[in-house]
Design a protein around this motif. Structure first.
Motif, PDB file in Angstrom:
ATOM      1  N   LEU A 165       1.221   8.245 -17.608  1.00 57.70           N
ATOM      2  CA  LEU A 165       1.795   9.565 -17.326  1.00 57.70           C
ATOM      3  C   LEU A 165       0.830  10.420 -16.514  1.00 57.70           C
ATOM      4  O   LEU A 165       1.237  11.137 -15.585  1.00 57.70           O
ATOM      5  N   ARG A 166      -0.456  10.369 -16.852  1.00 52.27           N
ATOM      6  CA  ARG A 166      -1.445  11.135 -16.084  1.00 52.27           C
ATOM      7  C   ARG A 166      -1.505  10.637 -14.637  1.00 52.27           C
ATOM      8  O   ARG A 166      -1.597  11.445 -13.696  1.00 52.27           O
ATOM      9  N   GLU A 167      -1.417   9.316 -14.455  1.00 48.21           N
ATOM     10  CA  GLU A 167      -1.406   8.769 -13.103  1.00 48.21           C
ATOM     11  C   GLU A 167      -0.148   9.205 -12.349  1.00 48.21           C
ATOM     12  O   GLU A 167      -0.200   9.481 -11.146  1.00 48.21           O
ATOM     13  N   THR A 168       0.969   9.269 -13.046  1.00 54.44           N
ATOM     14  CA  THR A 168       2.224   9.721 -12.442  1.00 54.44           C
ATOM     15  C   THR A 168       2.090  11.162 -11.950  1.00 54.44           C
ATOM     16  O   THR A 168       2.446  11.490 -10.815  1.00 54.44           O
ATOM     17  N   GLU A 169       1.577  12.015 -12.811  1.00 56.24           N
ATOM     18  CA  GLU A 169       1.429  13.430 -12.467  1.00 56.24           C
ATOM     19  C   GLU A 169       0.468  13.610 -11.301  1.00 56.24           C
ATOM     20  O   GLU A 169       0.730  14.395 -10.371  1.00 56.24           O
ATOM     21  N   ALA A 170      -0.635  12.870 -11.313  1.00 50.72           N
ATOM     22  CA  ALA A 170      -1.624  12.986 -10.235  1.00 50.72           C
ATOM     23  C   ALA A 170      -1.048  12.527  -8.905  1.00 50.72           C
ATOM     24  O   ALA A 170      -1.267  13.166  -7.858  1.00 50.72           O
ATOM     25  N   ALA A 171      -0.295  11.415  -8.928  1.00 57.25           N
ATOM     26  CA  ALA A 171       0.298  10.914  -7.682  1.00 57.25           C
ATOM     27  C   ALA A 171       1.348  11.874  -7.150  1.00 57.25           C
ATOM     28  O   ALA A 171       1.416  12.137  -5.948  1.00 57.25           O
ATOM     29  N   LEU A 172       2.173  12.417  -8.049  1.00 51.96           N
ATOM     30  CA  LEU A 172       3.230  13.331  -7.610  1.00 51.96           C
ATOM     31  C   LEU A 172       2.637  14.600  -7.014  1.00 51.96           C
ATOM     32  O   LEU A 172       3.207  15.188  -6.077  1.00 51.96           O
ATOM     33  N   ALA A 173       1.499  15.033  -7.514  1.00 52.34           N
ATOM     34  CA  ALA A 173       0.849  16.230  -6.983  1.00 52.34           C
ATOM     35  C   ALA A 173       0.413  16.044  -5.541  1.00 52.34           C
ATOM     36  O   ALA A 173       0.280  17.022  -4.787  1.00 52.34           O
ATOM     37  N   LYS A 174       0.205  14.795  -5.122  1.00 53.43           N
ATOM     38  CA  LYS A 174      -0.221  14.510  -3.751  1.00 53.43           C
ATOM     39  C   LYS A 174       0.949  14.289  -2.803  1.00 53.43           C
ATOM     40  O   LYS A 174       0.756  14.193  -1.586  1.00 53.43           O
ATOM     41  N   ALA A 175       2.156  14.181  -3.336  1.00 52.87           N
ATOM     42  CA  ALA A 175       3.319  13.858  -2.511  1.00 52.87           C
ATOM     43  C   ALA A 175       3.859  15.108  -1.829  1.00 52.87           C
ATOM     44  O   ALA A 175       3.630  16.240  -2.271  1.00 52.87           O
ATOM     45  N   ASP A 176       4.620  14.894  -0.753  1.00 53.00           N
ATOM     46  CA  ASP A 176       5.268  16.018  -0.086  1.00 53.00           C
ATOM     47  C   ASP A 176       6.487  16.449  -0.904  1.00 53.00           C
ATOM     48  O   ASP A 176       6.764  15.907  -1.971  1.00 53.00           O
ATOM     49  N   THR A 177       7.237  17.392  -0.402  1.00 51.45           N
ATOM     50  CA  THR A 177       8.373  17.934  -1.157  1.00 51.45           C
ATOM     51  C   THR A 177       9.675  17.207  -0.851  1.00 51.45           C
ATOM     52  O   THR A 177      10.717  17.566  -1.386  1.00 51.45           O
ATOM     53  N   ARG A 178       9.610  16.189  -0.010  1.00 53.57           N
ATOM     54  CA  ARG A 178      10.815  15.432   0.343  1.00 53.57           C
ATOM     55  C   ARG A 178      11.276  14.608  -0.861  1.00 53.57           C
ATOM     56  O   ARG A 178      10.493  14.104  -1.633  1.00 53.57           O
ATOM     57  N   ARG A 179      12.590  14.459  -0.966  1.00 56.62           N
ATOM     58  CA  ARG A 179      13.147  13.624  -2.032  1.00 56.62           C
ATOM     59  C   ARG A 179      14.190  12.700  -1.432  1.00 56.62           C
ATOM     60  O   ARG A 179      15.176  13.144  -0.877  1.00 56.62           O
ATOM     61  N   GLY A 201      16.728   6.366  -4.961  1.00 57.50           N
ATOM     62  CA  GLY A 201      15.467   6.017  -5.615  1.00 57.50           C
ATOM     63  C   GLY A 201      14.388   7.052  -5.434  1.00 57.50           C
ATOM     64  O   GLY A 201      13.202   6.725  -5.394  1.00 57.50           O
ATOM     65  N   GLY A 202      14.772   8.322  -5.316  1.00 61.38           N
ATOM     66  CA  GLY A 202      13.776   9.369  -5.121  1.00 61.38           C
ATOM     67  C   GLY A 202      13.055   9.702  -6.415  1.00 61.38           C
ATOM     68  O   GLY A 202      13.462   9.318  -7.509  1.00 61.38           O
ATOM     69  N   TYR A 203      11.945  10.438  -6.296  1.00 64.00           N
ATOM     70  CA  TYR A 203      11.180  10.825  -7.481  1.00 64.00           C
ATOM     71  C   TYR A 203      10.628  12.216  -7.242  1.00 64.00           C
ATOM     72  O   TYR A 203      10.047  12.502  -6.186  1.00 64.00           O
ATOM     73  N   ASP A 204      10.829  13.099  -8.213  1.00 65.97           N
ATOM     74  CA  ASP A 204      10.390  14.483  -8.070  1.00 65.97           C
ATOM     75  C   ASP A 204       9.953  15.003  -9.441  1.00 65.97           C
ATOM     76  O   ASP A 204       9.813  14.241 -10.396  1.00 65.97           O
ATOM     77  N   GLN A 205       9.733  16.323  -9.535  1.00 68.16           N
ATOM     78  CA  GLN A 205       9.284  16.910 -10.792  1.00 68.16           C
ATOM     79  C   GLN A 205      10.306  16.707 -11.911  1.00 68.16           C
ATOM     80  O   GLN A 205       9.928  16.467 -13.068  1.00 68.16           O
ATOM     81  N   ALA A 206      11.594  16.783 -11.574  1.00 63.23           N
ATOM     82  CA  ALA A 206      12.622  16.565 -12.598  1.00 63.23           C
ATOM     83  C   ALA A 206      12.521  15.156 -13.164  1.00 63.23           C
ATOM     84  O   ALA A 206      12.624  14.946 -14.380  1.00 63.23           O
ATOM     85  N   SER A 247       0.870  -1.177   0.000  1.00 60.42           N
ATOM     86  CA  SER A 247       0.000   0.000   0.000  1.00 60.42           C
ATOM     87  C   SER A 247       0.901   1.219   0.000  1.00 60.42           C
ATOM     88  O   SER A 247       1.480   1.592   1.018  1.00 60.42           O
ATOM     89  N   ALA A 248       1.085   1.784  -1.173  1.00 62.90           N
ATOM     90  CA  ALA A 248       2.175   2.734  -1.378  1.00 62.90           C
ATOM     91  C   ALA A 248       1.719   4.178  -1.233  1.00 62.90           C
ATOM     92  O   ALA A 248       0.583   4.527  -1.545  1.00 62.90           O
ATOM     93  N   GLY A 249       2.655   5.030  -0.771  1.00 61.13           N
ATOM     94  CA  GLY A 249       2.408   6.458  -0.737  1.00 61.13           C
ATOM     95  C   GLY A 249       2.462   7.034  -2.128  1.00 61.13           C
ATOM     96  O   GLY A 249       2.915   6.379  -3.078  1.00 61.13           O
ATOM     97  N   PRO A 250       2.035   8.276  -2.303  1.00 61.49           N
ATOM     98  CA  PRO A 250       1.943   8.851  -3.651  1.00 61.49           C
ATOM     99  C   PRO A 250       3.280   8.977  -4.360  1.00 61.49           C
ATOM    100  O   PRO A 250       3.345   8.839  -5.587  1.00 61.49           O
ATOM    101  N   ARG A 251       4.373   9.225  -3.614  1.00 57.52           N
ATOM    102  CA  ARG A 251       5.661   9.373  -4.286  1.00 57.52           C
ATOM    103  C   ARG A 251       6.101   8.047  -4.907  1.00 57.52           C
ATOM    104  O   ARG A 251       6.606   8.014  -6.034  1.00 57.52           O
ATOM    105  N   LEU A 252       5.926   6.943  -4.178  1.00 55.86           N
ATOM    106  CA  LEU A 252       6.288   5.644  -4.735  1.00 55.86           C
ATOM    107  C   LEU A 252       5.381   5.288  -5.906  1.00 55.86           C
ATOM    108  O   LEU A 252       5.831   4.734  -6.910  1.00 55.86           O
ATOM    109  N   VAL A 253       4.106   5.606  -5.808  1.00 55.57           N
ATOM    110  CA  VAL A 253       3.189   5.360  -6.926  1.00 55.57           C
ATOM    111  C   VAL A 253       3.661   6.105  -8.170  1.00 55.57           C
ATOM    112  O   VAL A 253       3.716   5.547  -9.275  1.00 55.57           O
TER     113      VAL A 253
END
Length: 456
Positions: free
Chosen positions: A319-333, A337-342, A289-295
């Motif tokens: 890609l749309r699912e990626t963008e939606a999940a990232l929008a829900k994530a905090d700003t931590r990286r 294996g981090g994931y951010d806007q870049a 059950s993953a948080g939005p950043r991992l999703v």
């Protein structure tokens, strides 16, 4: 001299592959290039093999891998009439399934990776595109092996030892970003051999041992990622599989699925499109059950895999699912294996390029560069290397030159095989355009940088 016997086993495999002699020869040449071998086989070479002449020992695994990729299943040396695994020398570190999930196997790999005299053997180990995708619930054997190797130990570990491994992994990741994998990976291998292996053999509370296995898995995953990035794909695959074993033994599904995602990226880099999508989907399926950043991290790789197989609908949906999940994530990286806007824009660029939209991929890569932290020199160099190639591809020669100058800014202090590859591509691409003043300026700078690196 005894008369050679025709190799009927190889002939049967050739029929199963539905290949001509020339097609097998071409496939062997391409696969050998991944191993750093410059092969020039042709139809007559294959005819000689079928007549009973044996390929060179270092080529036999290449023939097997080419046939395995074509047939979509594992193929052995015995099955192809090319001897047995014991007849192939020079790749003992990278072969041998029996020790993948043992501490000794990890030490064996790491010790060879530390040793410059043996590293060539490791880095030319062949990547296998036909390995079955492992499942997270197949953990029992790995755990039993690790428990057996720790049985009766008097040395005990605690939470502080786990913290040491986590801290060292973060530091190595920082060195990777700043100086490149050629510096960072031998350090990681040395730490694995000299410290982590002892921790894995030690006793301790069950919770601490699980935490140690999870921390070790993170480090092995990072080491595999560096090997992949340095184009040592067989070695990277081995580290990845060892990371999977440790993650399973730690009951750490996050690191497990993240490692599968790394394997998907490796397959994508090698243009094994179906395997890339299969691994990306398996990583998503293995996720807890993953948080939005991992999703977002996993969906982005699924989007790239879908694009590589030409599935536009699925690629853009992911890609749309990626963008939606990232929008829900905090700003931590995360450092590892981090994931951010870049990373999101980088995936978007990869998807668009795979689907033939080169201008769109350029725009997305520029967006990725704008939001990537400046300290990530290796990531910046790779992104700028790709961006310049795509700008050049659409005829924007002077824009490409400007991007390549930005690449050289980072490349000057990097030690990285991937960056070296970008440098070589740049020099080849600009050579026919030296009448252009911007190209001459870039060429002069590149020539001077090549001289300095050769002298270093």
């Amino acid at each position: 001299m005894p008369k050679r016997q025709p190799n009927e086993s190889l002939a049967r495999l050739l029929d199963e592959a539905d290949w001509t002699y020339g097609q097998l020869a071409s496939a062997v040449n391409r696969t050998g290039a991944e191993r750093g071998l410059r092969l020039t086989y042709d139809e007559s070479s294959v005819k000689h093999w079928l007549d009973g002449t044996m390929p060179r020992k270092n080529v036999r695994p290449v023939v097997i891998e080419a046939l395995a990729r074509r047939t979509g299943r594992p193929v052995t040396l015995e099955e192809a009439g090319l001897g047995s695994s014991t007849t192939v020398t020079g790749s003992d570190v990278a072969t041998g399934e029996h020790d993948l999930n043992t501490i000794e196997g990890l030490v064996h790999t790491g010790r060879a990776d530390m040793d410059p005299s043996r590293r060539t053997v490791l880095t030319t180990a062949l990547y296998s595109a036909t390995l079955a995708v492992p499942r997270f619930d197949d953990a029992e054997e790995t755990l039993d092996r690790l428990e057996h190797q720790a049985a009766g130990r008097t040395v005990r570990i605690g939470a502080g030892d786990v913290a040491v491994v986590r801290s060292m992994t973060d530091r190595i990741a920082d060195i990777l970003d700043e100086l490149g994998g050629a510096h960072a990976r031998p350090m990681a291998a040395a730490f694995l051999v000299n410290s982590v292996a002892s921790y894995l053999r030690a006793d301790g509370h069950d919770a601490v041992k699980k935490d140690m296995r999870a921390a070790a898995s993170d480090l092995v995953y990072l080491t595999g990622w560096m090997a992949m990035y340095e184009r040592a794909h067989g070695l990277g695959q081995r580290y990845y599989r060892q990371a999977l074993g440790l993650a399973k033994a730690a009951d750490d599904q996050v690191t497990y699925c993240r490692t599968l995602r790394g394997m998907a990226l490796q397959a994508a880099n090698l243009r094994h499109a179906n395997k890339a999508l299969e691994l990306a989907d398996s990583a998503a399926e293995a996720a807890p059950s993953a948080g939005p950043r991992l999703v977002a991290f996993l969906r982005g790789q699924q989007a790239h895999g879908a694009a590589l197989v030409g599935d536009r609908r699925q690629a853009f949906s992911r890609l749309r699912e990626t963008e939606a999940a990232l929008a829900k994530a905090d700003t931590r990286r995360d450092a590892i294996g981090g994931y951010d806007q870049a990373a999101y824009f980088f995936h978007q660029s990869a998807v668009l390029h795979a689907l033939g939209d080169v201008p769109g991929s350029i725009t997305a890569m520029q967006a990725s560069n704008r939001v990537r932290p400046p300290k990530e020199k290796q990531g910046n160099a790779h992104a700028n290397g790709l961006l310049a190639q795509r700008q050049f591809e659409v005829g924007h020669v002077e824009a490409a030159c400007a991007t390549w100058h930005a690449f050289l800014d980072d490349y000057a202090t990097l030690s990285s095989s991937r960056a070296d590859e970008h440098f070589d591509i740049m020099r080849r691409r600009i050579r026919p355009y030296l009448k252009n003043a911007k190209v001459r300026e870039l060429n002069d700078r590149a020539r001077e940088m090549a001289r300095q690196k050769a002298a270093a």
